[in-house]
Enzyme design. Structure first.
Site, short mmCIF file in Angstrom:
data_model
loop_
_atom_site.label_atom_id
_atom_site.label_comp_id
_atom_site.label_asym_id
_atom_site.label_seq_id
_atom_site.Cartn_x
_atom_site.Cartn_y
_atom_site.Cartn_z
N GLU A 171 1.01 -0.99 0.21
CA GLU A 171 0.04 -0.09 -0.09
C GLU A 171 0.80 1.28 0.02
O GLU A 171 0.88 2.02 0.95
CB GLU A 171 -0.87 0.08 1.21
CG GLU A 171 -1.90 -1.24 1.13
CD GLU A 171 -2.98 -1.02 2.27
OE1 GLU A 171 -2.97 -0.40 3.36
OE2 GLU A 171 -3.87 -1.93 1.89
N GLU A 357 -5.72 -8.61 1.31
CA GLU A 357 -6.36 -8.21 2.34
C GLU A 357 -7.82 -8.03 2.03
O GLU A 357 -8.35 -7.51 1.10
CB GLU A 357 -5.92 -7.07 3.01
CG GLU A 357 -4.43 -7.10 3.62
CD GLU A 357 -3.85 -5.88 4.31
OE1 GLU A 357 -4.97 -5.02 4.82
OE2 GLU A 357 -2.68 -5.78 4.19
C1 GI1 Z 1 -7.35 1.91 4.25
O1 GI1 Z 1 -7.81 0.53 3.89
C2 GI1 Z 1 -6.57 -0.04 3.45
O2 GI1 Z 1 -6.88 -0.90 2.51
C3 GI1 Z 1 -6.03 -1.07 4.68
C4 GI1 Z 1 -6.86 -1.71 5.81
N1 GI1 Z 1 -5.71 -2.53 6.40
C5 GI1 Z 1 -4.55 -2.11 5.82
N2 GI1 Z 1 -4.89 -1.27 4.54
C6 GI1 Z 1 -3.37 -2.63 6.28
O3 GI1 Z 1 -2.61 -3.15 5.28
C7 GI1 Z 1 -3.25 -3.48 7.42
O4 GI1 Z 1 -2.17 -3.36 7.98
C8 GI1 Z 1 -4.51 -2.91 8.34
O5 GI1 Z 1 -4.37 -3.48 9.76
C9 GI1 Z 1 -5.85 -3.19 7.53
C10 GI1 Z 1 -7.06 -2.79 8.31
O6 GI1 Z 1 -7.14 -1.62 8.54
#
Ligand code: GI1
Length: 453
Positions: A171, A357
């Site tokens: 990300e 995810e």
């Molecule tokens: C803004 O949403 C993102 O796609 C996103 C959501 N999340 C994420 N990225 C991260 O990759 C994880 O480390 C977070 O724990 C998880 C849950 O918040």
């Protein structure tokens, strides 16, 4: 499953079912055995940054309990496990010397996974930059592309033949939007000028690592993007323009250069004088061909025009007609189908995708009751998003796998332990793990290839 849907949601043969975590969110012992500090050690220990003053000092104690957690993965019927490596555990200064005890942890973890027939999917970087590199400018220093490729090489060579699927960076948008634009995440900067530079160096580092992988690695490599589809709040031209700005700033900022298209036009409008041009050779490096792309997906947004909202001049309108999770995210499974179709088109339909995810935070009790954790909302979220994923595959999208976020309740970054995403409950007082009803369902989904949906 109901009688009329029996077998309707069978997934393709070879579809890969797993769960995901990240180093700083689960490992604990972040400074043990020669590890160096990361920006999250600093950020979490800076008063005011973390809800309830939580840190990753212990987290899920996975650094010590990794064997137990592999057994948990077996009970969940997982075929794969997506995890990240702590760069500063392996290279305490981020460059140069390798910490033998640090890399040994991952060596044992990978072998333990393989012994249990669980495929390791390794993310090189999931937000925890070595503090020593941040002292040298971190993502603002163009040298980080080489530092990252050197770090990647250490892992590519160490795990050659054992780790076959690599993710470079988790990300880029969250790293930059959270860490350099709004300051909500480590390293906590607030500058559009820095955000443009950091974002560009994150992309350059990805390209440099891919290039190095082609020289020394084995297997497949890709990047993991978060995409949150934007639907206009109305058919008014100003709302469509706002939608386009929001889409460019979140969904296209990194995707377009990776696809060889350079930055989206709207980024100039979003960042104004902070926007900057970069040399073509950078974009050639960034657009190195990859083997797959990860999609992290949780929700959608419905932006309206909002001249006062920095920097996109757009603001999401809450969709009160739908359920929202504990993180305030709208539940909208069909939007996952839309996103996968969109991403398939945006990547020319040639790049295999994986949902790296997907999950939801709901209120769960702090400890099990009668040995169970009933989480009906997470069960429904999981079922409906797997059905939406199946619908996308039915529309011709080449999706190879699904990694549930998350294997364990864990440190939700600056929200601390207040938000639980796990399909396994963690009692943070005792470190006891309890598979939730959602985890029991997921184990059945895997066993029946989706037949139970
Ligand atoms: C803004 O949403 C993102 O796609 C996103 C959501 N999340 C994420 N990225 C991260 O990759 C994880 O480390 C977070 O724990 C998880 C849950 O918040």
């Amino acid at each position: 499953m109901t009688t009329e849907t029996a077998g309707k949601y069978l997934f393709p043969e070879g579809f890969l079912w797993g769960a995901a975590t990240a180093a700083y969110q689960i490992e604990g012992s972040s400074m043990a055995d020669g590890a160096g500090a990361s920006i999250w050690d600093r950020f979490s220990h800076t008063p005011g940054n973390m809800k309830d003053g939580d840190t990753g000092d212990v987290a899920c104690d996975h650094y010590k309990r990794w064997r137990e957690d592999i057994q948990l993965m077996k009970r969940l019927n997982l075929q794969a496990y997506r995890f990240s490596v702590s760069w500063s555990r392996v290279m305490p200064e981020g460059r140069g010397a390798i910490n033998p005890k640090g890399i040994d942890f991952y060596d044992r973890l990978v072998d333990g996974l393989l012994e249990q027939g669980i495929e390791p999917l390794c993310t090189l970087y999931h937000w925890d930059l070595p503090a020593a590199l941040d002292d040298r400018g971190g993502w603002l220093n163009p040298d980080i592309a080489d530092w990252f490729a050197d770090y990647g090489q250490v892992l590519f060579e160490k795990f050659k033949g054992r780790v076959k699927t690599w993710g470079t960076i988790n990300e880029p948008w969250v790293i930059v939007d959270g860490g350099y634009l709004h300051g909500a995440l480590a390293p906590g900067h607030r500058s559009a000028f820095e955000a443009m530079i950091a974002g560009h160096n994150v992309l350059r580092a990805h390209g440099a690592a891919v290039k190095r992988f082609r020289q020394v690695g084995e297997g497949k490599i890709g990047i993991v993007l978060n995409i949150e589809p934007k639907y206009p709040a109305s058919d008014k031209p100003e709302d469509e323009a706002a939608r386009r700005r929001a889409e460019a700033q979140m969904n296209r900022w990194f995707l377009d250069p990776l696809m060889g298209r350079g930055y989206p036009e709207e980024l100039k409008d979003v960042y104004g004088e902070a926007y900057r041009e970069f040399p073509q050779e950078d974009f050639d490096l960034i657009a190195q061909p990859t083997d797959w792309m990860g999609l992290n997906w949780y929700t959608r947004a419905v932006p309206e025009n909002a001249p006062d909202a920095w920097p996109t001049r757009s603001r999401p309108v809450k969709q009160v007609q739908h359920a929202h999770t504990e993180t305030g995210w709208e539940v909208n499974p069909p939007a996952l189908t839309d996103t996968l179709v969109w991403l398939h088109e945006q990547t020319g339909g040639k790049l295999p995708l994986m949902v790296t995810e997907n999950g939801s935070a709901w209120y769960d009790p702090p400890h099990a009751i009668d040995g169970r954790i009933h989480d009906p909302m997470r069960v429904e979220y999981l079922k409906n998003h797997l059905k939406a994923l199946h619908d996308a595959i039915g529309k011709g999208v080449d999706v190879r796998g699904y990694m549930a976020w998350s294997l364990l309740d864990n440190l939700e970054w600056s929200l601390g332990y207040s938000k639980r995403f796990g399909i396994t409950h963690v009692n943070f007082q005792t470190q006891e793990r309890t598979i939730k009803d959602s985890g029991l369902l997921y184990a059945e989904v895997i066993k029946t290839h989706g037949g139970v949906l």
